[in-house]
Write an enzyme that holds these catalytic residues in place. Structure first.
Site, PDB file in Angstrom:
ATOM      1  N   GLY A 172       0.832  -1.199   0.000  1.00 13.28           N
ATOM      2  CA  GLY A 172       0.000   0.000   0.000  1.00 13.28           C
ATOM      3  C   GLY A 172       0.858   1.236   0.000  1.00 13.28           C
ATOM      4  O   GLY A 172       2.079   1.186   0.168  1.00 13.28           O
ATOM      5  N   GLY A 174       0.809   5.270   1.450  1.00 10.31           N
ATOM      6  CA  GLY A 174       0.125   6.232   2.308  1.00 10.31           C
ATOM      7  C   GLY A 174       0.592   7.636   2.023  1.00 10.31           C
ATOM      8  O   GLY A 174       1.156   7.916   0.974  1.00 10.31           O
ATOM      9  N   ASN A 175       0.351   8.506   2.982  1.00 14.27           N
ATOM     10  CA  ASN A 175       0.738   9.905   2.795  1.00 14.27           C
ATOM     11  C   ASN A 175       2.239  10.090   2.928  1.00 14.27           C
ATOM     12  O   ASN A 175       2.800  11.022   2.375  1.00 14.27           O
ATOM     13  CB  ASN A 175       0.022  10.770   3.830  1.00 14.27           C
ATOM     14  CG  ASN A 175      -1.476  10.684   3.631  1.00 14.27           C
ATOM     15  OD1 ASN A 175      -1.966  10.897   2.543  1.00 14.27           O
ATOM     16  ND2 ASN A 175      -2.184  10.333   4.679  1.00 14.27           N
ATOM     17  N   GLY A 176       2.866   9.191   3.682  1.00 10.37           N
ATOM     18  CA  GLY A 176       4.298   9.376   3.928  1.00 10.37           C
ATOM     19  C   GLY A 176       5.159   8.530   3.027  1.00 10.37           C
ATOM     20  O   GLY A 176       6.237   8.941   2.611  1.00 10.37           O
ATOM     21  N   GLY A 177       4.736   7.343   2.715  1.00 12.38           N
ATOM     22  CA  GLY A 177       5.619   6.457   1.957  1.00 12.38           C
ATOM     23  C   GLY A 177       4.899   5.240   1.424  1.00 12.38           C
ATOM     24  O   GLY A 177       3.672   5.208   1.359  1.00 12.38           O
ATOM     25  N   THR A 178       5.693   4.231   1.090  1.00 14.50           N
ATOM     26  CA  THR A 178       5.152   3.028   0.484  1.00 14.50           C
ATOM     27  C   THR A 178       5.506   1.839   1.367  1.00 14.50           C
ATOM     28  O   THR A 178       6.629   1.749   1.864  1.00 14.50           O
ATOM     29  CB  THR A 178       5.778   2.839  -0.919  1.00 14.50           C
ATOM     30  OG1 THR A 178       5.602   4.058  -1.633  1.00 14.50           O
ATOM     31  CG2 THR A 178       5.122   1.716  -1.683  1.00 14.50           C
ATOM     32  N   VAL A 179       4.539   0.939   1.536  1.00 11.10           N
ATOM     33  CA  VAL A 179       4.779  -0.236   2.378  1.00 11.10           C
ATOM     34  C   VAL A 179       4.912  -1.468   1.480  1.00 11.10           C
ATOM     35  O   VAL A 179       4.074  -1.689   0.596  1.00 11.10           O
ATOM     36  CB  VAL A 179       3.647  -0.431   3.411  1.00 11.10           C
ATOM     37  CG1 VAL A 179       3.916  -1.639   4.286  1.00 11.10           C
ATOM     38  CG2 VAL A 179       3.475   0.821   4.268  1.00 11.10           C
ATOM     39  N   LYS A 194       8.247  -0.144   5.519  1.00 10.10           N
ATOM     40  CA  LYS A 194       7.708   1.141   5.062  1.00 10.10           C
ATOM     41  C   LYS A 194       8.877   2.009   4.631  1.00 10.10           C
ATOM     42  O   LYS A 194       9.796   2.254   5.421  1.00 10.10           O
ATOM     43  CB  LYS A 194       6.951   1.807   6.205  1.00 10.10           C
ATOM     44  CG  LYS A 194       6.232   3.067   5.807  1.00 10.10           C
ATOM     45  CD  LYS A 194       5.281   3.488   6.900  1.00 10.10           C
ATOM     46  CE  LYS A 194       4.349   4.564   6.416  1.00 10.10           C
ATOM     47  NZ  LYS A 194       3.240   4.779   7.316  1.00 10.10           N
ATOM     48  N   ASP A 282      -2.268   9.137  15.381  1.00 13.69           N
ATOM     49  CA  ASP A 282      -2.741   8.833  14.023  1.00 13.69           C
ATOM     50  C   ASP A 282      -3.641   7.595  14.036  1.00 13.69           C
ATOM     51  O   ASP A 282      -3.493   6.701  13.208  1.00 13.69           O
ATOM     52  CB  ASP A 282      -1.524   8.636  13.104  1.00 13.69           C
ATOM     53  CG  ASP A 282      -1.877   8.841  11.634  1.00 13.69           C
ATOM     54  OD1 ASP A 282      -3.008   9.299  11.349  1.00 13.69           O
ATOM     55  OD2 ASP A 282      -1.043   8.527  10.768  1.00 13.69           O
TER      56      ASP A 282
HETATM   57  P1  ATP Z   1      -0.637   7.162   6.422  1.00 17.55           P
HETATM   58  O1  ATP Z   1       0.546   7.360   5.563  1.00 17.55           O
HETATM   59  O2  ATP Z   1      -1.376   8.413   6.690  1.00 17.55           O
HETATM   60  O3  ATP Z   1      -0.331   6.355   7.652  1.00 17.55           O
HETATM   61  P2  ATP Z   1      -1.826   4.759   5.456  1.00 17.55           P
HETATM   62  O4  ATP Z   1      -1.881   4.170   6.835  1.00 17.55           O
HETATM   63  O5  ATP Z   1      -2.968   4.447   4.563  1.00 17.55           O
HETATM   64  O6  ATP Z   1      -1.682   6.309   5.559  1.00 17.55           O
HETATM   65  P3  ATP Z   1       0.726   3.478   5.113  1.00 17.55           P
HETATM   66  O7  ATP Z   1       0.954   3.579   6.571  1.00 17.55           O
HETATM   67  O8  ATP Z   1       1.828   3.864   4.208  1.00 17.55           O
HETATM   68  O9  ATP Z   1      -0.533   4.358   4.692  1.00 17.55           O
HETATM   69  O10 ATP Z   1       0.282   2.008   4.788  1.00 17.55           O
HETATM   70  C1  ATP Z   1      -0.153   1.656   3.498  1.00 17.55           C
HETATM   71  C2  ATP Z   1      -0.860   0.332   3.559  1.00 17.55           C
HETATM   72  O11 ATP Z   1       0.095  -0.701   3.777  1.00 17.55           O
HETATM   73  C3  ATP Z   1      -1.831   0.198   4.723  1.00 17.55           C
HETATM   74  O12 ATP Z   1      -3.068   0.736   4.385  1.00 17.55           O
HETATM   75  C4  ATP Z   1      -1.869  -1.302   4.919  1.00 17.55           C
HETATM   76  O13 ATP Z   1      -2.845  -1.847   4.100  1.00 17.55           O
HETATM   77  C5  ATP Z   1      -0.494  -1.752   4.493  1.00 17.55           C
HETATM   78  N1  ATP Z   1       0.342  -2.063   5.673  1.00 17.55           N
HETATM   79  C6  ATP Z   1       1.010  -1.194   6.442  1.00 17.55           C
HETATM   80  N2  ATP Z   1       1.706  -1.813   7.406  1.00 17.55           N
HETATM   81  C7  ATP Z   1       1.463  -3.130   7.253  1.00 17.55           C
HETATM   82  C8  ATP Z   1       1.874  -4.322   7.960  1.00 17.55           C
HETATM   83  N3  ATP Z   1       2.681  -4.264   9.011  1.00 17.55           N
HETATM   84  N4  ATP Z   1       1.415  -5.514   7.528  1.00 17.55           N
HETATM   85  C9  ATP Z   1       0.592  -5.586   6.458  1.00 17.55           C
HETATM   86  N5  ATP Z   1       0.159  -4.511   5.764  1.00 17.55           N
HETATM   87  C10 ATP Z   1       0.588  -3.300   6.145  1.00 17.55           C
HETATM   88 MG    MG Z   2      -0.338   3.801   8.141  1.00 16.62          MG
END
Ligand code: ATP
Ligand code: MG
Length: 446
Positions: A172, A174-179, A194, A282
């Site tokens: 996924g 998000g606003n800060g980066g890519t997971v 992340k 958050d």
């Molecule tokens: P923000 O950047 O505001 O936190 P967000 O939570 O949607 O927004 P990310 O924290 O970058 O964005 O996470 C992106 C996506 O990655 C999440 O919505 C989730 O589905 C997936 N993800 C994050 N951490 C994990 C993890 N530990 N295990 C499995 N999936 C994860």
């Molecule tokens: Mg997140």
């Protein structure tokens, strides 16, 4: 009497462990990926790094009744690890997450061995039958020759290196980066990594790394396990436990009996963070993760002010789950997290953001003006007919306009909606996660 056979050690599936060095100035946790490669001198060097002012010559651990056992040699270290793995296995069998291995450094002269439980330790020199057959010769006896870089790799906080990570799919953005889902080759473990691009000075990088140190201390079944963080060029990578159910934002309307169990875990997780004087800052569905074992864990809490600030410089906008007092720039505390719990669970129950005039397209960051209604209007209420009175009351309390009127941590845990579902039944969440993943798979989404 407990008799431990150190030779069992090599037969055990040890995996990574966390060693907690207990010092008067505070504790330090170190993840050790391959405990079978660890030897007494490595550990001593690591302890001396932590408390350079003391002349540490040995350390102790506690047995099951709290008696201290001294460790001064490789053999005694093996006995300690063997004892610890037994305890760890028992905890796992009982469905508990293993406690870290606590060691107590000892300075100066070492008094005689206190081994009132008669632990049998094999003190023979290494032979072909010894456990050390699992340890390559090069590693077994040359600890003093090890370069400090190598030592750090085996036993330091930053024990995961970029080159040991094999990236798999993107989970996924998000606003800060890519997971990413990734595999850690050394630790033989799946991770979520992340990656956040940050154009900042080396000084700021160091500050962020030191602010993140507190994550090593977080030890709760309701908080995502943090493994490591490192900078490569202008990107920070944060490695955590992978949750195979992903985050709650992608699940459709969650039934109340499932949501209740999830709420218990979220409240437990927050109560734990607050007890460490950490505000989450958050709380939102995308930061609540689930797995097929039915565990629910919080992630992405703001322990590093510098990291939060550095990300905020790149990504403008205000988080729609923020409490009214935060949106209007006032001081805030625990109560702001409680509001975010309320609005998140309301969204999860309704399958829509509770303020219909706020259209969240991608992510949760919005222009500040669009969120003004959260400050100005009476908070929304769950429709009574569709949800239990306890649930409606829980949400209404969390979303009181005045922060002080929202439940305190104790009140939250004691709320009848929470107590009703606080039955430790992980099966409910587990079955629901598995069913949803199955449905998504059938629809070709996974
Ligand atoms: P923000 O950047 O505001 O936190 P967000 O939570 O949607 O927004 P990310 O924290 O970058 O964005 O996470 C992106 C996506 O990655 C999440 O919505 C989730 O589905 C997936 N993800 C994050 N951490 C994990 C993890 N530990 N295990 C499995 N999936 C994860
Ligand atoms: Mg997140």
């Amino acid at each position: 009497m407990l008799v431990l056979d150190v030779n069992n050690l090599c037969a055990m599936d040890t995996g990574a462990i966390v060693i907690r060095i207990i010092t008067p100035a505070g504790d330090m946790d170190s993840a050790v990926d391959c405990p079978s490669l660890l030897n007494f001198n490595d550990l001593l060097v690591a302890i001396r790094d932590v408390i350079p002012e003391a002349t540490v010559t040995a350390f102790e651990y506690e047995d099951e009744v709290g008696d201290r056992i001294t460790v001064r040699s490789d053999e005694e270290l093996k006995a300690m690890l063997s004892y610890y793995f037994n305890t760890m296995n028992e905890q796992r069998i009982n469905g508990l997450l293993p406690d870290p291995l606590q060691i107590f450094p000892r300075a100066g002269k070492t008094p005689g061995i206190r081994n009132i439980h008669g632990l049998k330790v094999n003190t023979r020199p290494n032979t072909a039958n010894d456990c050390t057959h699992a340890i390559p010769d090069s590693m077994a006896n040359n600890s003093l020759k090890k370069s400090s870089a190598e030592l750090k790799r085996i036993l330091t906080n930053g024990q995961i290196n970029a080159q040991d990570i094999h990236y798999q799919e993107q989970l996924g953005h998000g606003n800060g980066g890519t997971v990413y889902k990734a595999y850690h080759l050394l630790g033989k473990r799946v991770l979520a990594v992340k990656v956040i691009p940050l154009d900042i000075t080396v000084e700021l990088q160091k500050q962020i790394m030191s602010e993140l140190e507190i994550l090593y201390k977080c030890d709760s079944p309701y908080i995502i396990t943090f493994f490591s963080a490192f900078f490569v060029e202008n990107r920070i990578s944060i490695c955590t436990e992978f949750m195979d159910g992903g985050s709650l934002d992608v699940y459709k309307r969650i039934p109340e009996h499932v949501l209740g169990r999830i709420a218990v875990a979220v409240v437990e997780g927050l109560t734990y963070l607050w007890s460490l004087k950490i505000l989450h800052r958050d709380v939102k569905p995308s930061n609540m993760l689930v797995n097929t074992r039915g565990q629910v864990k919080l992630c992405d809490f703001g322990v590093s002010t510098q990291l939060v600030n550095s990300i905020a410089k790149t990504y403008v906008g205000t988080n729609a789950y923020m409490a009214p007092e935060r949106i209007s720039g006032e001081q805030y505390g625990i109560h702001a997290d409680v509001w975010s719990v309320g609005i998140s669970f309301m969204e999860l129950a309704l399958d829509m953001f509770p303020y219909p005039q706020i259209q969240k397209n991608q992510g949760s960051l919005m222009p500040l003006q669009l969120l003004q209604c959260i400050v100005d209007e009476d908070p929304p209420v769950l429709p009574v007919g569709q949800f239990s009175e306890k649930f409606v009351h829980f949400i209404t309390q969390c979303m009181r306009r005045q922060p002080k009127e929202r439940p305190t941590p104790n009140n939250l845990m004691d709320h009848s909606f929470i107590t009703q579902f606080n039955d430790g039944n992980a099966e409910v969440v587990s079955m629901w996660v598995c069913r949803c993943l199955e449905e998504r798979r059938a629809q070709g989404h996974v």
